[in-house]
Design an enzyme around this catalytic site. Structure first.
Site, mmCIF file in Angstrom:
data_model
loop_
_atom_site.group_PDB
_atom_site.id
_atom_site.type_symbol
_atom_site.label_atom_id
_atom_site.label_comp_id
_atom_site.label_asym_id
_atom_site.label_seq_id
_atom_site.Cartn_x
_atom_site.Cartn_y
_atom_site.Cartn_z
ATOM 1 N N GLU A 107 2.892 -121.822 50.353
ATOM 2 C CA GLU A 107 3.508 -122.870 49.497
ATOM 3 C C GLU A 107 3.608 -124.370 50.309
ATOM 4 O O GLU A 107 3.669 -125.270 49.501
ATOM 5 C CB GLU A 107 5.100 -122.353 49.078
ATOM 6 N N HIS B 209 13.033 -112.127 43.103
ATOM 7 C CA HIS B 209 12.301 -112.545 42.114
ATOM 8 C C HIS B 209 13.538 -113.092 41.123
ATOM 9 O O HIS B 209 13.166 -112.969 39.720
ATOM 10 C CB HIS B 209 11.300 -111.469 41.506
HETATM 11 C C1 TPP Z 1 5.980 -116.913 49.971
HETATM 12 C C2 TPP Z 1 5.624 -116.000 48.899
HETATM 13 N N1 TPP Z 1 4.823 -116.535 48.090
HETATM 14 C C3 TPP Z 1 4.289 -115.905 46.944
HETATM 15 C C4 TPP Z 1 4.697 -114.737 46.687
HETATM 16 C C5 TPP Z 1 4.325 -113.842 45.596
HETATM 17 N N2 TPP Z 1 3.162 -112.581 45.989
HETATM 18 C C6 TPP Z 1 3.893 -111.561 46.228
HETATM 19 S S1 TPP Z 1 2.444 -110.658 46.889
HETATM 20 C C7 TPP Z 1 1.376 -112.014 46.794
HETATM 21 C C8 TPP Z 1 -0.176 -111.631 47.366
HETATM 22 C C9 TPP Z 1 -0.120 -111.071 48.878
HETATM 23 O O1 TPP Z 1 -1.364 -110.839 49.212
HETATM 24 P P1 TPP Z 1 -1.551 -110.100 50.511
HETATM 25 O O2 TPP Z 1 -0.848 -110.921 51.706
HETATM 26 O O3 TPP Z 1 -3.207 -110.404 50.657
HETATM 27 O O4 TPP Z 1 -0.948 -108.802 50.582
HETATM 28 P P2 TPP Z 1 -1.468 -107.663 49.456
HETATM 29 O O5 TPP Z 1 -0.667 -107.813 48.349
HETATM 30 O O6 TPP Z 1 -2.658 -107.925 49.243
HETATM 31 O O7 TPP Z 1 -1.228 -106.248 50.203
HETATM 32 C C10 TPP Z 1 1.999 -113.020 46.278
HETATM 33 C C11 TPP Z 1 1.364 -114.345 46.137
HETATM 34 C C12 TPP Z 1 5.757 -113.964 47.824
HETATM 35 N N3 TPP Z 1 5.898 -112.744 47.616
HETATM 36 N N4 TPP Z 1 5.965 -114.801 48.906
#
Ligand code: TPP
Lengths: 402, 324
Positions: free
Chosen positions: B60, B129
């Site tokens: 972000e 959320h």
């Molecule tokens: C700071 C933040 N930004 C956005 C989100 C929304 N979000 C939740 S999971 C995710 C993707 C995460 O991907 P990754 O780090 O590759 O982990 P994975 O879910 O694939 O295990 C996002 C964008 C969040 N939880 N926290």
């Protein structure tokens, strides 16, 4: 604007997935999700060979009992994932974020830790929490947000923590646990305690501020920490190529003076090997390691996600062939240490266990009204006492199903 | 006029403005191919391509910092933060930089962009959320803060925000993303910033609210009507700078006011509104101004409906204020 046009919306509580998507078919070329053949790059730690045997050069030397325990653990996790998805579809729980395809990465790394070590998790590693001794009942209590949930029903499903299991408290914001793991291990080092911390995160999190802070502090202060990146190919709909231009995520340690290692994340033995080496290095006082487990998220991001909207099912085939559970089973078959009868018995045992804990969690009442105001501070200040009194004396909201 | 929900109306506004002005670009997590986790940007990637609808790395701070740079260059970025709860890694860029650019450079470097982000509870999202952090941005000099309650306003306010010379935080109440439906004017449709709407005119008690809680306030007003209490319900629409004239004129008429928001009570926007009413209409008050808000706890999961200031909690406050 008239009240009539606004007559709309006093929705009841709507689960996340009902608010979200009308699934739309992809209208463009799918993202070029990483191909599994990347694991054949020479730097990638591999143990389990195609023929089901282990490469003696890298074999971590798990005992047969350990291998069988991990296999059982992985089957349990997969069955649990499936059950939780069903419960969500049935509206009995609100949400689940699963680990389909990532079981070897999660269980193998947890198994490589010593009992003195700690985990700072992301949200996808309930398998590690269970492996470390968090009770399945407490996990299900969290999924139902009931009064017995260790988080007291305050967090959404899959957001729990267990001090007894040396497993930190899950939160949603991406990356925050990385620097915390570094600080925790740093404190242990300052106190001269034999403790290593391991932090889990997805490859998406390597773009977060905290990944860079964590690596930098870990490098500068030689922290006994293992930073374990589950590279599962996707951050929701965003493919791993969008997170970095560098060749792989392990390479990101270099500039911070932290060695990076890649391993085949769908090979249980390779994950144990890479993680155990990193833990031993940390325990010897040689500092942090960044471990990249190259795996693949076979499910959607969570039950709120419809992956068909951004990745066609057909593209999953090469990864399905690398299913970590099937590969481990193949290994057991080659060694002739596991039979279909044993598999059946295991599944029946897990099934009975699941039926029991789900029933128990489902009939446990929600947390008490008063509990909402506890733990904001160690002691209840005047303003929360007033608000609690106001809530008690006011009318109740419509009952809130699980 | 076509019927739309909030998601469609916001999508319509983005599409309209992107066609009209090629400086407008969208960036954020999952906004591209998949069209956002709530599908607000659906189809924009196909129409405008990946130079204007950009899936970014998961950061972000990176999204807002680079959007500021783009704005300084002369583009008009409309970044999306996937949930308002995840805006905090960008807080430094928003508070220390975006909000202060015009002022600190003596007007040399005005910097405007519109940050869209879903806000509020009602989707069983737990702590991370569900939050409503608007006051944390209002308290920072230099940011405008908007929160629509219906599709037509969502479109009109978003177009006004994109064309406004100042940075705007555009909070989208996700509880009513699909539940709030209504007619939305086609083509260009601007709802001016800093103008509230009197959604229900009334004589006895003023209710000041915004976003998803508007519907709760209306429901409570209907119940109050059956007890002979006639509420005037004001939808602020722009939270800051708010439409002080509409609020004060109403309070001078009714002498009684209830402020409703789902953000926590202490140091929330409601506190500021009550202070303004005390300063500007004290002698017209017949009852102490009341606040019905989320509690001063983190946003809970299972007890969500006991946390939110839903109709069942607003009604007693209306009655008490009316009978004071
Ligand atoms: C700071 C933040 N930004 C956005 C989100 C929304 N979000 C939740 S999971 C995710 C993707 C995460 O991907 P990754 O780090 O590759 O982990 P994975 O879910 O694939 O295990 C996002 C964008 C969040 N939880 N926290």
């Amino acid at each position: 604007m008239s009240t009539a046009t606004l007559a709309a919306a006093r929705p009841g509580t709507t689960p996340i997935e009902a608010v979200a998507p009308d699934p739309a078919p992809p209208t463009h070329a799918p993202a070029a999700a990483r191909h599994p053949d990347e694991i054949y790059a020479p730097d990638v730690v591999r143990v389990l060979r195609e023929d089901g045997t282990l490469d003696p050069a890298t074999d971590p030397g798990l005992s047969l009992d350990e291998v069988l325990a991990l296999y059982r653990g992985m089957v349990r996790v997969r069955m649990l994932d499936k059950r939780l998805e069903t419960l969500q579809r049935q509206g009995r729980i609100g949400f689940h974020i699963g680990s389909l395809g990532e079981e070897a990465t999660i269980l193998g790394s947890a198994a490589a830790l010593r009992s003195s070590d700690w985990i700072f998790p992301c949200y996808r590693e309930f398998g590690a929490a269970l492996w470390r001794g968090m009770s399945l009942q407490r996990y299900l209590d969290n999924m139902f947000g009931n009064a017995n949930d260790l988080a007291k029903g305050r967090q959404m499903p899959d957001h729990y923590g267990s001090r007894a299991a040396k497993f930190g408290s899950v939160s949603s914001p991406i990356g925050t646990q990385i620097t915390q793991a570094v600080g925790f291990a740093w404190a242990a080092k300052l106190r001269k305690d034999d403790v290593v911390a391991l932090s889990y995160f997805g490859e998406g999190a390597t773009s977060s501020n905290e990944f860079h802070n964590g690596l930098n502090f870990a490098g500068v202060f030689k922290i006994p920490v293992v930073l374990l990146c589950r590279n599962n190919g996707w951050a929701i709909s965003v493919p791993s190529e969008r997170q970095t231009a560098s060749p792989g995520f392990a390479a990101k340690g270099v500039a911070y003076g932290v060695p990076g290692v890649r391993c085949d994340g769908n090979d249980l033995f390779a994950v144990v090997k890479a993680t155990r080496d990193a833990v031993e290095r940390a325990a010897r006082g040689e500092g942090a390691t960044l471990v990249e487990c190259m795996t693949y998220r076979l499910s959607g991001h969570s039950t709120s996600d419809d992956p068909k909207a951004y990745r066609p099912d057909a593209g999953l085939e090469p990864w399905r062939r690398k299913d970590p559970l099937a590969r481990l089973r193949h290994h057991l078959d080659v060694r002739r240490v596991w039979s279909d009868a044993e598999q059946k018995a295991l599944e029946a045992e897990v099934e009975a266990e699941l039926r029991g804990v789900v029933a128990e969690a489902e009939k446990t009442p929600p947390p008490s009204l008063d509990s909402m105001f506890d733990d904001v501070f160690a002691e209840l200040p005047w303003h929360l006492a007033e608000q609690r009194a106001e809530l008690r004396k006011g009318p109740r909201a419509k009952a809130h199903g699980h | 006029m076509p019927q739309m929900n909030m998601v469609q109306a916001i999508n319509d506004a983005l599409r309209f403005e992107m066609r009209r002005d090629d400086r407008v670009i969208v960036l954020g997590e999952d906004v591209g191919k998949v069209g956002g986790v709530f599908r607000v940007t659906q189809g924009l990637f196909d129409e405008f391509g990946d130079d204007r609808v950009i899936d970014t790395p998961l950061s972000e701070g990176g999204i807002i910092g680079t959007a500021i740079g783009m704005a300084l260059y002369g583009l008009v970025p409309v970044p999306e933060i996937q949930f308002a709860d995840f805006i905090f890694p960008a807080y430094d860029q928003i508070v220390s930089e975006l909000a202060k650019y015009r002022y600190r450079s003596g007007g040399e470097y005005p910097c405007k962009l519109v940050i869209r982000t879903p806000v509020g509870g009602g989707i069983r999202g737990g702590h991370y959320h569900s939050q409503s952090p608007e006051a944390q941005f209002i308290h920072v000099a230099g940011l405008k803060v908007v929160c629509p309650s219906n599709p037509a306003d969502a479109k009109g306010l978003l177009l006004a925000s994109i064309r406004d010379p100042d940075p705007v935080l555009f909070f989208e109440p996700k509880r009513i993303y699909r539940a709030a439906k209504g007619e939305v004017p086609e083509g260009d449709h601007v709802v001016p910033l800093s103008k509230a709407a009197i959604v229900r005119p009334g004589e006895h008690v003023t209710i000041v609210t915004y976003g998803a809680m508007l519907y709760e306030a209306l429901d409570a007003s209907n119940h109050a009507a059956s007890q002979g209490i006639d509420c005037e319900v004001i939808d602020l629409r722009t939270l800051w700078p708010l439409d002080i004239d509409t609020v004060i004129a109403s309070v001078k008429k009714t002498g009684r006011v209830v402020v409703v928001h789902e953000a926590p009570k202490s140091c929330g926007l409601g506190g500021e509104i009550v202070a303004l009413i005390n300063e500007k209409a004290f002698l017209h008050l017949e009852a102490p101004p009341a606040r019905v808000t989320g509690w001063d706890t983190p946003f809970p999961y299972t007890l969500e409906n006991e946390y939110l200031p839903l109709s069942h909690r607003i009604l007693p406050a209306i009655v008490e204020t009316a009978r004071y």
